[in-house]
Design an enzyme around this catalytic site. Structure first.
Site, PDB file in Angstrom:
ATOM      1  N   PRO A   1       0.827  -1.217   0.000  1.00  0.00           N
ATOM      2  CA  PRO A   1       0.000   0.000   0.000  1.00  0.00           C
ATOM      3  C   PRO A   1       0.856   1.260   0.000  1.00  0.00           C
ATOM      4  O   PRO A   1       1.975   1.253   0.517  1.00  0.00           O
ATOM      5  CB  PRO A   1      -0.796  -0.112   1.314  1.00  0.00           C
ATOM      6  CG  PRO A   1      -0.022  -1.051   2.170  1.00  0.00           C
ATOM      7  CD  PRO A   1       0.742  -1.957   1.264  1.00  0.00           C
ATOM      8  N   ASP A   2       0.339   2.336  -0.612  1.00  0.00           N
ATOM      9  CA  ASP A   2       1.043   3.621  -0.508  1.00  0.00           C
ATOM     10  C   ASP A   2       0.605   4.302   0.792  1.00  0.00           C
ATOM     11  O   ASP A   2      -0.069   3.685   1.626  1.00  0.00           O
ATOM     12  CB  ASP A   2       0.825   4.481  -1.770  1.00  0.00           C
ATOM     13  CG  ASP A   2      -0.620   4.909  -1.950  1.00  0.00           C
ATOM     14  OD1 ASP A   2      -1.443   4.639  -1.058  1.00  0.00           O
ATOM     15  OD2 ASP A   2      -0.937   5.521  -2.986  1.00  0.00           O
ATOM     16  N   PHE A   3       1.009   5.538   0.984  1.00  0.00           N
ATOM     17  CA  PHE A   3       0.629   6.249   2.212  1.00  0.00           C
ATOM     18  C   PHE A   3      -0.749   6.889   2.088  1.00  0.00           C
ATOM     19  O   PHE A   3      -1.607   6.703   2.926  1.00  0.00           O
ATOM     20  CB  PHE A   3       1.638   7.369   2.508  1.00  0.00           C
ATOM     21  CG  PHE A   3       2.840   6.944   3.309  1.00  0.00           C
ATOM     22  CD1 PHE A   3       2.907   5.696   3.888  1.00  0.00           C
ATOM     23  CD2 PHE A   3       3.910   7.818   3.492  1.00  0.00           C
ATOM     24  CE1 PHE A   3       4.015   5.307   4.621  1.00  0.00           C
ATOM     25  CE2 PHE A   3       5.026   7.450   4.225  1.00  0.00           C
ATOM     26  CZ  PHE A   3       5.076   6.195   4.786  1.00  0.00           C
ATOM     27  N   ARG A   4      -0.929   7.666   0.999  1.00  0.00           N
ATOM     28  CA  ARG A   4      -2.020   8.640   1.019  1.00  0.00           C
ATOM     29  C   ARG A   4      -3.249   8.282   0.192  1.00  0.00           C
ATOM     30  O   ARG A   4      -4.239   9.006   0.230  1.00  0.00           O
ATOM     31  CB  ARG A   4      -1.474  10.016   0.589  1.00  0.00           C
ATOM     32  CG  ARG A   4      -0.487  10.581   1.598  1.00  0.00           C
ATOM     33  CD  ARG A   4       0.144  11.889   1.162  1.00  0.00           C
ATOM     34  NE  ARG A   4       1.037  12.401   2.192  1.00  0.00           N
ATOM     35  CZ  ARG A   4       2.306  12.011   2.359  1.00  0.00           C
ATOM     36  NH1 ARG A   4       2.825  11.097   1.556  1.00  0.00           N
ATOM     37  NH2 ARG A   4       3.048  12.535   3.321  1.00  0.00           N
TER      38      ARG A   4
ATOM     39  N   ASN B   1      10.906   4.973  -2.496  1.00  0.00           N
ATOM     40  CA  ASN B   1      10.417   3.700  -1.968  1.00  0.00           C
ATOM     41  C   ASN B   1      11.483   2.971  -1.167  1.00  0.00           C
ATOM     42  O   ASN B   1      12.672   3.076  -1.441  1.00  0.00           O
ATOM     43  CB  ASN B   1       9.879   2.835  -3.108  1.00  0.00           C
ATOM     44  CG  ASN B   1       8.658   3.473  -3.737  1.00  0.00           C
ATOM     45  OD1 ASN B   1       8.059   4.368  -3.137  1.00  0.00           O
ATOM     46  ND2 ASN B   1       8.307   3.054  -4.927  1.00  0.00           N
TER      47      ASN B   1
ATOM     48  N   ASP C   1      11.127  -0.385  -0.579  1.00  0.00           N
ATOM     49  CA  ASP C   1      10.869  -1.813  -0.789  1.00  0.00           C
ATOM     50  C   ASP C   1      11.948  -2.508  -1.616  1.00  0.00           C
ATOM     51  O   ASP C   1      11.894  -3.721  -1.837  1.00  0.00           O
ATOM     52  CB  ASP C   1       9.494  -2.021  -1.445  1.00  0.00           C
ATOM     53  CG  ASP C   1       9.323  -1.204  -2.736  1.00  0.00           C
ATOM     54  OD1 ASP C   1      10.338  -0.959  -3.428  1.00  0.00           O
ATOM     55  OD2 ASP C   1       8.191  -0.812  -3.043  1.00  0.00           O
TER      56      ASP C   1
ATOM     57  N   HIS D   1      15.042   7.586   0.476  1.00  0.00           N
ATOM     58  CA  HIS D   1      14.522   7.399   1.833  1.00  0.00           C
ATOM     59  C   HIS D   1      15.029   6.099   2.459  1.00  0.00           C
ATOM     60  O   HIS D   1      14.385   5.548   3.358  1.00  0.00           O
ATOM     61  CB  HIS D   1      12.992   7.455   1.824  1.00  0.00           C
ATOM     62  CG  HIS D   1      12.468   8.817   1.471  1.00  0.00           C
ATOM     63  ND1 HIS D   1      11.153   9.072   1.168  1.00  0.00           N
ATOM     64  CD2 HIS D   1      13.094  10.017   1.364  1.00  0.00           C
ATOM     65  CE1 HIS D   1      10.996  10.364   0.886  1.00  0.00           C
ATOM     66  NE2 HIS D   1      12.166  10.954   1.000  1.00  0.00           N
TER      67      HIS D   1
HETATM   68  P1  CNA Z   1       2.013   8.734  -1.304  1.00  0.00           P
HETATM   69  O1  CNA Z   1       2.015  10.047  -0.655  1.00  0.00           O
HETATM   70  O2  CNA Z   1       1.241   7.637  -0.679  1.00  0.00           O
HETATM   71  O3  CNA Z   1       1.498   8.970  -2.808  1.00  0.00           O
HETATM   72  C1  CNA Z   1       1.338   7.934  -3.720  1.00  0.00           C
HETATM   73  C2  CNA Z   1       0.829   8.548  -5.022  1.00  0.00           C
HETATM   74  O4  CNA Z   1       0.800   7.559  -6.013  1.00  0.00           O
HETATM   75  C3  CNA Z   1      -0.595   9.113  -4.909  1.00  0.00           C
HETATM   76  O5  CNA Z   1      -0.658  10.348  -5.564  1.00  0.00           O
HETATM   77  C4  CNA Z   1      -1.452   8.048  -5.617  1.00  0.00           C
HETATM   78  O6  CNA Z   1      -2.595   8.556  -6.235  1.00  0.00           O
HETATM   79  C5  CNA Z   1      -0.478   7.524  -6.640  1.00  0.00           C
HETATM   80  N1  CNA Z   1      -0.708   6.138  -7.020  1.00  0.00           N
HETATM   81  C6  CNA Z   1      -0.934   5.075  -6.220  1.00  0.00           C
HETATM   82  N2  CNA Z   1      -1.012   3.949  -6.946  1.00  0.00           N
HETATM   83  C7  CNA Z   1      -0.845   4.328  -8.246  1.00  0.00           C
HETATM   84  C8  CNA Z   1      -0.825   3.627  -9.473  1.00  0.00           C
HETATM   85  N3  CNA Z   1      -0.980   2.308  -9.526  1.00  0.00           N
HETATM   86  N4  CNA Z   1      -0.659   4.334 -10.621  1.00  0.00           N
HETATM   87  C9  CNA Z   1      -0.487   5.685 -10.588  1.00  0.00           C
HETATM   88  N5  CNA Z   1      -0.497   6.408  -9.457  1.00  0.00           N
HETATM   89  C10 CNA Z   1      -0.660   5.724  -8.301  1.00  0.00           C
HETATM   90  O7  CNA Z   1       3.489   8.173  -1.518  1.00  0.00           O
HETATM   91  P2  CNA Z   1       4.798   8.972  -1.959  1.00  0.00           P
HETATM   92  O8  CNA Z   1       5.706   7.980  -2.531  1.00  0.00           O
HETATM   93  O9  CNA Z   1       4.470  10.173  -2.756  1.00  0.00           O
HETATM   94  O10 CNA Z   1       5.326   9.481  -0.535  1.00  0.00           O
HETATM   95  C11 CNA Z   1       6.588   9.316  -0.116  1.00  0.00           C
HETATM   96  C12 CNA Z   1       6.724   8.354   1.068  1.00  0.00           C
HETATM   97  C13 CNA Z   1       5.908   7.111   0.923  1.00  0.00           C
HETATM   98  C14 CNA Z   1       8.133   7.871   1.120  1.00  0.00           C
HETATM   99  O11 CNA Z   1       8.756   8.327   2.248  1.00  0.00           O
HETATM  100  C15 CNA Z   1       8.080   6.338   1.065  1.00  0.00           C
HETATM  101  O12 CNA Z   1       9.066   5.757   1.836  1.00  0.00           O
HETATM  102  C16 CNA Z   1       6.728   6.009   1.546  1.00  0.00           C
HETATM  103  N6  CNA Z   1       6.183   4.701   1.158  1.00  0.00           N
HETATM  104  C17 CNA Z   1       6.896   3.793   0.441  1.00  0.00           C
HETATM  105  C18 CNA Z   1       6.338   2.579   0.106  1.00  0.00           C
HETATM  106  C19 CNA Z   1       7.154   1.580  -0.677  1.00  0.00           C
HETATM  107  O13 CNA Z   1       8.349   1.509  -0.505  1.00  0.00           O
HETATM  108  N7  CNA Z   1       6.536   0.825  -1.582  1.00  0.00           N
HETATM  109  C20 CNA Z   1       5.045   2.281   0.496  1.00  0.00           C
HETATM  110  C21 CNA Z   1       4.334   3.224   1.250  1.00  0.00           C
HETATM  111  C22 CNA Z   1       4.911   4.424   1.571  1.00  0.00           C
END
Ligand code: CNA
Length: 293
Positions: A64-67, A139, A141, A158
């Site tokens: 999952p993402d954050f927001r 990311n 991961d 990060h």
């Molecule tokens: P965020 O703030 O959660 O934003 C994610 C963005 O991606 C949002 O605008 C979503 O609409 C968009 N999104 C999600 N899925 C898709 C998709 N399939 N196609 C297109 N757009 C999509 O996350 P950010 O990366 O902007 O924020 C930075 C943080 C999140 C960092 O410090 C990371 O370490 C942290 N994070 C990382 C992971 C990971 O490593 N996979 C997971 C969750 C959070």
């Protein structure tokens, strides 16, 4: 129907047609600009492409993402934590590491569980074609590494879970299977020297970004001839500010579910391009085009 009514009806119809036409014009413009970029990559007109990645690049892998709705911050809210940032706050971790370790399993990279996505494969393809200057990822991961991108081509802005260290005595350790099991059990990973909590080399709020980020970002973004930003809300600084570090005429392309960041998509003759949608769908098309060539 009176003549006035007929007239008004016709006008409304014309306005609707114009609105549709405008959307089509915008879509066609975006497609033309995007085709120019992909063709530019094929023709090696762009040789120093930088890709900036966010959590959206990994959501289709099951992380999952954050927001996003249903993302990590929503899940934390459901668990009674209203400020999701607290889990990744350095001061809070020093006070109470158990909060972080309650949720760390959700983010721990386990290659048997999480596989690189089409988006990661697209970035790898850019590197195979010799046009990738660097991939800057937020990311944690490590899916860029598992997609086969060489270490020198990625800046983990990060950090990641590859290593852990003790904030008290400085003890360091690579991630071991035993530590993984502890994390999966939602328990605190302890320092074997002083029994305090070990912290992963993930950058928490309140921490400096890695030395490698500071060393490479300035020269890289000055050298960059095409910027592709994928799957990020661009809410976290200083990373989000990197989009302004490329030269003023360099094309900047954002692929995301919603518009975000410091771009000027609507300005006349703008260099900025926004492609709204699922990044894997977009990258699949690009990947196919690059593979055909
Ligand atoms: P965020 O703030 O959660 O934003 C994610 C963005 O991606 C949002 O605008 C979503 O609409 C968009 N999104 C999600 N899925 C898709 C998709 N399939 N196609 C297109 N757009 C999509 O996350 P950010 O990366 O902007 O924020 C930075 C943080 C999140 C960092 O410090 C990371 O370490 C942290 N994070 C990382 C992971 C990971 O490593 N996979 C997971 C969750 C959070």
């Amino acid at each position: 129907m009176s003549e006035d009514d007929l007239f008004n009806d016709r006008i409304e119809h014309l306005i609707d047609e114009l609105k549709e036409l405008k959307i089509d014009i915008n879509k066609a413009k975006t497609k033309r600009q995007t085709d120019n970029i992909i063709n530019g990559i094929i023709a090696k007109k762009f040789e120093n492409v930088i890709v900036m990645l966010g959590a959206g690049a990994s959501t289709s892998a099951g992380i999952p993402d954050f927001r996003s709705p249903g993302g990590l911050y929503d899940q934390l809210r459901d668990a009674g934590i209203n400020q999701g940032e607290t889990v990744f706050d350095l001061k809070y971790f020093q006070k109470d590491p158990s909060l972080f370790y309650r949720f760390a399993a959700m983010l721990l990279p386990d290659i048997t569980k999480f596989q690189p996505t089409i988006t990661h494969k697209f970035v790898k393809k850019l590197n195979d074609r010799g046009v990738l200057l660097r991939c800057y990822t937020q990311n944690i991961d490590s899916l860029e590494m598992h997609a086969g991108l060489p270490e020198e081509k990625v800046v983990y802005a990060h950090g990641n879970f590859n290593s852990f260290y003790c904030l008290k005595c400085g003890y360091k350790s690579e991630l071991t299977d035993e530590m993984k099991a502890t994390i999966q059990d939602k328990k605190i990973v302890k320092c074997p020297k002083d029994d305090s909590a070990l912290k992963p080399s993930v950058v928490f709020f309140g921490e400096n970004l890695p030395k490698r980020y500071h060393e490479l970002s300035k020269p890289d973004f000055q050298k960059c001839d095409c910027l592709i930003v994928i799957g990020t809300s661009l809410k976290v600084y200083p990373f989000a500010g990197l989009v302004n570090d490329v030269k003023l005429y360099i094309p900047r392309l954002l692929v995301n579910r919603e518009e975000t960041g410091d771009f000027e998509f609507r300005k006349k003759n703008s260099r900025d391009i926004f492609i709204q949608g699922n990044c894997d769908d977009v990258c699949k098309k690009w990947l196919e085009t690059l593979e055909l060539e």
